[in-house]
Design a protein around this motif. Structure first.
Motif, PDB file in Angstrom:
ATOM      1  N   ILE A   1      65.633  71.855  29.942  1.00  0.00           N
ATOM      2  CA  ILE A   1      64.287  71.898  30.523  1.00  0.00           C
ATOM      3  C   ILE A   1      63.299  71.145  29.637  1.00  0.00           C
ATOM      4  CG2 ILE A   1      62.418  73.421  31.272  1.00  0.00           C
ATOM      5  CD1 ILE A   1      64.588  75.520  31.875  1.00  0.00           C
ATOM      6  N   GLU A   2      63.452  71.253  28.336  1.00  0.00           N
ATOM      7  CA  GLU A   2      62.574  70.507  27.423  1.00  0.00           C
ATOM      8  C   GLU A   2      62.780  69.003  27.576  1.00  0.00           C
ATOM      9  OE1 GLU A   2      63.678  72.310  23.739  1.00  0.00           O
ATOM     10  OE2 GLU A   2      62.124  73.863  23.860  1.00  0.00           O
ATOM     11  N   LEU A   3      64.005  68.578  27.816  1.00  0.00           N
ATOM     12  CA  LEU A   3      64.272  67.161  28.092  1.00  0.00           C
ATOM     13  C   LEU A   3      63.535  66.721  29.338  1.00  0.00           C
ATOM     14  CD1 LEU A   3      65.980  64.506  27.678  1.00  0.00           C
ATOM     15  CD2 LEU A   3      67.685  65.564  29.172  1.00  0.00           C
ATOM     16  N   TYR A   4      63.634  67.498  30.409  1.00  0.00           N
ATOM     17  CA  TYR A   4      62.928  67.158  31.643  1.00  0.00           C
ATOM     18  C   TYR A   4      61.415  67.154  31.435  1.00  0.00           C
ATOM     19  CZ  TYR A   4      67.265  68.081  34.273  1.00  0.00           C
ATOM     20  OH  TYR A   4      68.545  68.065  34.769  1.00  0.00           O
ATOM     21  N   ASN A   5      60.937  68.076  30.608  1.00  0.00           N
ATOM     22  CA  ASN A   5      59.500  68.265  30.449  1.00  0.00           C
ATOM     23  C   ASN A   5      58.848  67.173  29.605  1.00  0.00           C
ATOM     24  OD1 ASN A   5      57.094  69.795  30.836  1.00  0.00           O
ATOM     25  ND2 ASN A   5      57.303  70.616  28.762  1.00  0.00           N
ATOM     26  N   LYS A   6      59.505  66.760  28.507  1.00  0.00           N
ATOM     27  CA  LYS A   6      58.851  65.835  27.572  1.00  0.00           C
ATOM     28  C   LYS A   6      59.717  64.646  27.162  1.00  0.00           C
ATOM     29  CE  LYS A   6      55.547  69.029  25.443  1.00  0.00           C
ATOM     30  NZ  LYS A   6      55.011  69.555  24.157  1.00  0.00           N
ATOM     31  N   ARG A   7      60.712  64.319  27.955  1.00  0.00           N
ATOM     32  CA  ARG A   7      61.599  63.211  27.610  1.00  0.00           C
ATOM     33  C   ARG A   7      60.835  61.919  27.341  1.00  0.00           C
ATOM     34  NH1 ARG A   7      64.258  61.480  32.674  1.00  0.00           N
ATOM     35  NH2 ARG A   7      62.218  60.456  32.804  1.00  0.00           N
ATOM     36  N   ASP A   8      59.856  61.612  28.185  1.00  0.00           N
ATOM     37  CA  ASP A   8      59.131  60.354  28.041  1.00  0.00           C
ATOM     38  C   ASP A   8      58.064  60.413  26.949  1.00  0.00           C
ATOM     39  OD1 ASP A   8      60.698  59.612  30.140  1.00  0.00           O
ATOM     40  OD2 ASP A   8      59.105  59.668  31.651  1.00  0.00           O
ATOM     41  N   LEU A   9      57.693  61.620  26.539  1.00  0.00           N
ATOM     42  CA  LEU A   9      56.687  61.783  25.489  1.00  0.00           C
ATOM     43  C   LEU A   9      57.308  61.890  24.104  1.00  0.00           C
ATOM     44  CD1 LEU A   9      54.373  64.424  27.239  1.00  0.00           C
ATOM     45  CD2 LEU A   9      54.177  61.923  27.283  1.00  0.00           C
ATOM     46  N   GLU A  10      58.581  62.267  24.040  1.00  0.00           N
ATOM     47  CA  GLU A  10      59.269  62.468  22.758  1.00  0.00           C
ATOM     48  C   GLU A  10      60.601  61.719  22.723  1.00  0.00           C
ATOM     49  OE1 GLU A  10      57.636  67.077  22.130  1.00  0.00           O
ATOM     50  OE2 GLU A  10      59.736  66.705  22.682  1.00  0.00           O
ATOM     51  N   PRO A  11      60.584  60.412  22.947  1.00  0.00           N
ATOM     52  CA  PRO A  11      61.857  59.673  23.012  1.00  0.00           C
ATOM     53  C   PRO A  11      62.654  59.748  21.710  1.00  0.00           C
ATOM     54  CG  PRO A  11      59.981  58.171  22.857  1.00  0.00           C
ATOM     55  CD  PRO A  11      59.417  59.522  23.119  1.00  0.00           C
ATOM     56  N   GLU A  12      61.962  59.900  20.592  1.00  0.00           N
ATOM     57  CA  GLU A  12      62.681  59.964  19.314  1.00  0.00           C
ATOM     58  C   GLU A  12      63.521  61.234  19.211  1.00  0.00           C
ATOM     59  OE1 GLU A  12      58.961  62.194  19.056  1.00  0.00           O
ATOM     60  OE2 GLU A  12      59.393  60.139  19.705  1.00  0.00           O
ATOM     61  N   ARG A  13      63.117  62.297  19.876  1.00  0.00           N
ATOM     62  CA  ARG A  13      63.892  63.545  19.830  1.00  0.00           C
ATOM     63  C   ARG A  13      65.238  63.389  20.527  1.00  0.00           C
ATOM     64  NH1 ARG A  13      62.365  69.514  22.483  1.00  0.00           N
ATOM     65  NH2 ARG A  13      64.421  70.455  22.007  1.00  0.00           N
ATOM     66  N   TRP A  14      65.264  62.635  21.620  1.00  0.00           N
ATOM     67  CA  TRP A  14      66.450  62.576  22.451  1.00  0.00           C
ATOM     68  C   TRP A  14      67.331  61.370  22.134  1.00  0.00           C
ATOM     69  CZ3 TRP A  14      66.794  67.169  24.226  1.00  0.00           C
ATOM     70  CH2 TRP A  14      65.621  67.887  24.487  1.00  0.00           C
ATOM     71  N   GLY A  15      66.790  60.399  21.442  1.00  0.00           N
ATOM     72  CA  GLY A  15      67.590  59.262  21.010  1.00  0.00           C
ATOM     73  C   GLY A  15      67.898  58.283  22.126  1.00  0.00           C
ATOM     74  N   VAL A  16      68.897  57.448  21.871  1.00  0.00           N
ATOM     75  CA  VAL A  16      69.259  56.375  22.797  1.00  0.00           C
ATOM     76  C   VAL A  16      69.880  56.965  24.059  1.00  0.00           C
ATOM     77  CG1 VAL A  16      70.749  54.351  23.103  1.00  0.00           C
ATOM     78  CG2 VAL A  16      69.620  54.767  20.910  1.00  0.00           C
ATOM     79  N   THR A  17      69.587  56.346  25.196  1.00  0.00           N
ATOM     80  CA  THR A  17      70.219  56.713  26.455  1.00  0.00           C
ATOM     81  C   THR A  17      70.770  55.451  27.093  1.00  0.00           C
ATOM     82  OG1 THR A  17      69.904  57.859  28.569  1.00  0.00           O
ATOM     83  CG2 THR A  17      68.109  56.443  27.819  1.00  0.00           C
ATOM     84  N   ASN A  18      71.816  55.606  27.887  1.00  0.00           N
ATOM     85  CA  ASN A  18      72.397  54.457  28.573  1.00  0.00           C
ATOM     86  C   ASN A  18      71.652  54.167  29.873  1.00  0.00           C
ATOM     87  OD1 ASN A  18      74.476  54.292  26.600  1.00  0.00           O
ATOM     88  ND2 ASN A  18      75.661  55.851  27.691  1.00  0.00           N
ATOM     89  N   TYR A  19      71.596  52.920  30.238  1.00  0.00           N
ATOM     90  CA  TYR A  19      70.983  52.472  31.486  1.00  0.00           C
ATOM     91  C   TYR A  19      69.539  52.959  31.647  1.00  0.00           C
ATOM     92  CZ  TYR A  19      75.843  51.406  32.311  1.00  0.00           C
ATOM     93  OH  TYR A  19      77.121  50.927  32.171  1.00  0.00           O
TER      94      TYR A  19
END
Length: 380
Positions: free
Chosen positions: A285-303
């Motif tokens: 849920i935190e990924l959905y909520n702030k993925r675009d605001l905290e890209p450094e937390r989630w790291g690299v993503t494909n595509y």
């Protein structure tokens, strides 16, 4: 793994002749770990009943030592109710016609339906590693239930094996609809806590969850909590690059998209996302909520070019709303899965769940669609 088998036999009689009901034969095949090459791997190896028939490992090891799958094995609960693969006509915000892929099995949608899906694991080198139809037939002929295949040729043995597994996965055990949220929707307003009720409100409003995890009735009389569509959530990259649906359809706009799962029993099926890259529901849920605001937390993503930024990534949910959503997701758990009797492998079936025979019209084969057709009029 618990050792004493509890089963709920189907009343459907095997169309190949007299003997065990087809679903009961499917149960035996599901539990048989002697069929793989080398022996030791079966359907149950990656679909544990205590985890809602999912795998608590990020990816599943195969029969051959050192080989691994590349995706997290999903739950088999309600898999038989997922509609067959199809192109659904829809309209975008500008009122323009667009076709989108819905339904089918596997996280990349490559299987048209459940009968198509159950074939694959036998012959995947990273799963059961059987060389082909001839080897599978020989292994079935040497199984303890071989009399159920007496007099059948290689092709018929293979087809009966697959049909039996499908019949088993259609059994009421895999579709009980007896979670606390079902009780709430049936009128018991005390079935959910205050936090869970708040979570349901967020789920259906500001969180936007129900746009893809439908709470309304569609192809089945009760909500499946999925639209059976596909999306790119921007999952953290783990392991090899996985093109998902785009590899199946050949469409660049569908690269990195994966099936929207049912949220039924989701609290039992960690880790999450197609690659098992997220460990907890709160983190999802935190990924959905702030993925675009905290890209450094989630790291690299494909595509990254196909990520859904419209419906997620900056939802603006509060910490309380996130906690309430997590609480709600726990209420999606079927209660019989939480109370598997001591000594049983499988959960018991609640009273009142319709038999496969009662719902046989739902399970009739559906037409295949050509996924290579243009998604919009005039496109290539």
């Amino acid at each position: 793994m618990k050792s004493i088998i509890f089963t709920w036999f189907s009343l459907v009689v095997c169309s190949f002749g007299a003997g065990l009901p087809l679903a009961a034969l499917g149960e035996k095949i599901f539990l048989d770990t002697s069929l793989s090459n080398p022996p030791g791997q079966g359907c149950v190896s990656c679909h544990n009943p205590e985890n809602a028939f999912a795998d608590p490992r990020r990816v599943s090891p195969g029969a051959v030592k050192g080989r691994l799958g590349r995706r997290n094995a999903p739950s088999l609960m309600y898999a038989a109710l997922i509609p067959s693969q199809r192109l659904e006509d829809t309209y975008d915000d500008k009122g323009e016609l667009e076709y989108i892929v819905e339904g089918g099995l596997f996280l990349d949608g490559r299987a048209h339906d459940l009968l198509d899906q159950v074939r694959h694991p036998f012959f995947d080198k990273n799963e059961m590693n059987i060389a082909g139809a001839r080897e599978l037939a020989e292994k079935i002929r040497n199984a303890y239930y071989e009399k159920e295949f007496e007099g059948l040729g290689e092709k018929e043995i293979n087809e009966k094996t697959f049909e039996a597994l499908v019949a088993f996965l259609r059994e009421p055990m895999f579709r009980p609809f007896n979670s606390r949220v079902d009780e709430y929707w049936a009128g018991d307003k005390e079935a959910l806590s205050l936090s869970e009720r708040r979570g349901l409100d967020v789920f259906q409003t500001s969180g936007g969850c129900s746009a893809c995890h439908l709470t309304g009735v569609a192809s089945w009389p009760k909500p499946l909590l999925t639209d059976a569509g596909f999306d790119n959530l921007g999952a953290p990259a783990v392991g090899e690059i996985d093109p998902g649906l785009g590899a199946v359809t050949g469409k660049a706009g569908e690269l990195g998209q994966f099936k929207v799962p049912s949220l039924r029993n989701v609290a039992l099926t960690a880790p999450y996302l197609h690659n098992g890259s997220v460990k907890t529901l709160k983190e999802v849920i935190e990924l959905y909520n702030k993925r675009d605001l905290e890209p450094e937390r989630w790291g690299v993503t494909n595509y990254p070019q196909t990520i859904n930024h419209e419906d997620m990534g900056n939802l603006g949910l509060t910490d309380q709303e996130i906690d309430d959503l997590v609480a709600l997701l726990d209420a999606f758990t079927d209660q019989n899965l939480l109370k598997i009797p001591e000594g049983n492998i499988f959960p018991e079936v609640p009273l009142g769940v319709p038999s496969t025979e009662e719902r046989k019209a739902f399970f009739l084969p559906k037409q295949r669609h050509n996924l290579a057709v243009p998604r919009r009029p005039g496109d290539n």
